[in-house]
Design an enzyme around this catalytic site. Sequence first.
Site, PDB file in Angstrom:
ATOM      1  N   SER A  49       0.822  -1.213   0.000  1.00 29.74           N
ATOM      2  CA  SER A  49       0.000   0.000   0.000  1.00 29.74           C
ATOM      3  C   SER A  49       0.861   1.271   0.000  1.00 29.74           C
ATOM      4  O   SER A  49       0.328   2.370  -0.171  1.00 29.74           O
ATOM      5  CB  SER A  49      -0.948   0.003   1.199  1.00 29.74           C
ATOM      6  N   HIS A  50       2.171   1.143   0.227  1.00 32.39           N
ATOM      7  CA  HIS A  50       3.036   2.332   0.188  1.00 32.39           C
ATOM      8  C   HIS A  50       4.148   2.202  -0.842  1.00 32.39           C
ATOM      9  O   HIS A  50       5.156   2.884  -0.774  1.00 32.39           O
ATOM     10  CB  HIS A  50       3.566   2.663   1.581  1.00 32.39           C
ATOM     11  N   HIS A 105       4.380  13.806   2.942  1.00 28.44           N
ATOM     12  CA  HIS A 105       4.685  12.419   3.305  1.00 28.44           C
ATOM     13  C   HIS A 105       3.626  11.502   2.716  1.00 28.44           C
ATOM     14  O   HIS A 105       2.455  11.670   2.969  1.00 28.44           O
ATOM     15  CB  HIS A 105       4.712  12.280   4.827  1.00 28.44           C
ATOM     16  N   ALA A 111      -0.723   2.521  11.538  1.00 25.30           N
ATOM     17  CA  ALA A 111      -1.701   3.602  11.583  1.00 25.30           C
ATOM     18  C   ALA A 111      -2.435   3.473  12.917  1.00 25.30           C
ATOM     19  O   ALA A 111      -2.578   2.367  13.447  1.00 25.30           O
ATOM     20  CB  ALA A 111      -2.670   3.451  10.425  1.00 25.30           C
ATOM     21  N   ASP A 132      -4.337   0.648   2.630  1.00 25.70           N
ATOM     22  CA  ASP A 132      -4.770  -0.749   2.614  1.00 25.70           C
ATOM     23  C   ASP A 132      -6.263  -0.849   2.295  1.00 25.70           C
ATOM     24  O   ASP A 132      -6.712  -1.780   1.634  1.00 25.70           O
ATOM     25  CB  ASP A 132      -4.480  -1.418   3.964  1.00 25.70           C
ATOM     26  N   PRO A 146       6.332  -7.897  15.325  1.00 24.28           N
ATOM     27  CA  PRO A 146       6.034  -6.933  14.269  1.00 24.28           C
ATOM     28  C   PRO A 146       7.291  -6.706  13.428  1.00 24.28           C
ATOM     29  O   PRO A 146       8.404  -6.744  13.951  1.00 24.28           O
ATOM     30  CB  PRO A 146       5.649  -5.665  15.037  1.00 24.28           C
ATOM     31  N   ARG A 192       7.797  -8.304   6.976  1.00 28.18           N
ATOM     32  CA  ARG A 192       8.605  -7.510   6.038  1.00 28.18           C
ATOM     33  C   ARG A 192      10.021  -8.051   5.927  1.00 28.18           C
ATOM     34  O   ARG A 192      10.572  -8.145   4.836  1.00 28.18           O
ATOM     35  CB  ARG A 192       8.641  -6.034   6.470  1.00 28.18           C
TER      36      ARG A 192
END
Length: 332
Positions: free
Chosen positions: A46-47, A119, A179, A187, A304, A308
């Site tokens: 999404s980014h 941003h 977020a 998303d 977390p 990624r």
Amino acid sequence: MGTTPLTVDEIYDLAYRCLTSNGCDDANASAAARTISTAERDGAVSHGLFRLPGYIKSLRSGKVNGQAKPKAENLTPAAIRLDGDNGFAPLAIETGTPLLAAAADEYGIAVLTIRNSFHFAALWPEVEALAERNLVGLACTVHTPMVAPFGAKQAFFSTNPISFAYPRPGKDPYVFDMATAAKARGDIGVAARDGHELPPGVGLDADGNPTTDAKKIHQGGVILPFGGYKGSAIATMIELLAAGLVGDYFSYEAAEADNKDGGPARGGEFIMAMSPKILAGMGWSEHSEDFLTRLESMDGIRMPGQRRFDNRLSDAPREINAELVEQLNGLI
Ligand code: NDP
């Protein structure tokens, strides 16, 4: 939905060419293309390229300065203010990070405030860059209202992201980037585009009714804060740090000033760096490592950032939405 396979280098190249064909100089284009391609590398879809049409709209409308030359100013030795010169945030962040890190290494704690910048990205790159230098990083930013404060039905907060990284020498850092909305708008946009349902509690439709239809939330609805009133309080703190303390727009001010070209709105960013070597002293890493190793070895735990970091290891091409690739090629 068809996809086009692109390597991370090809993604960088596509983003760079789109940006330079639309008014960015080399420094601005390469910083933004790095941000976009590392997002795709990590599976932060999404980014990644998904955002590029918005970047281009803002260059074409003249809202964002593709030739920006960010300028840093020391308010005190440990408080650095960076003027983004109305450019995209990646170059401002890349310019300010070494100054912030050097100040935190010397004074134990330092703050970088970024003004006059746009941003449109995830926030883990800035805190991971600090963790790579054995510093603890905290970052947050705001954009335009999309999230109803707890109890309200109208948007007032943006999706107000916050990221945190804690260094683990020799390993990937502990890092979260989220977020404070129940879901990031990007998303929700991807889910709306791909026709996916969202879980209950993510948003309200245009009439203020709860819905799981991503399209209804994306088009005219509002997103809810995560965690009810607690998420609402954290979202308020982010507005106060990234706008009040930085001296740039609150979300509602950013919306009022924006030309609605579909790109990012102007917003400040607050980044703090802390040195565990100075603050905790000798043995900080072993002490924290003991805690983090116990945490990650508990049954059912997924750290977390792990998704990624796992994606990052693959050098296979990333599968990019084919329509998007076609659209981007048309922008060059
Ligand atoms: P997610 O809810 O997907 O993830 C938030 C964090 O939680 C990530 O660090 C993620 O790690 C971690 N996580 C996810 N699932 C689990 C799990 N099961 N167990 C433990 N940890 C987990 O992200 P959001 O939707 O909240 O935000 C997405 C992105 O959007 C962020 O990068 C944010 O910075 C960006 N954003 C940017 C804005 C801007 O204005 N520039 C505005 C709003 C959001 P992992 O990444 O490894 O999955």
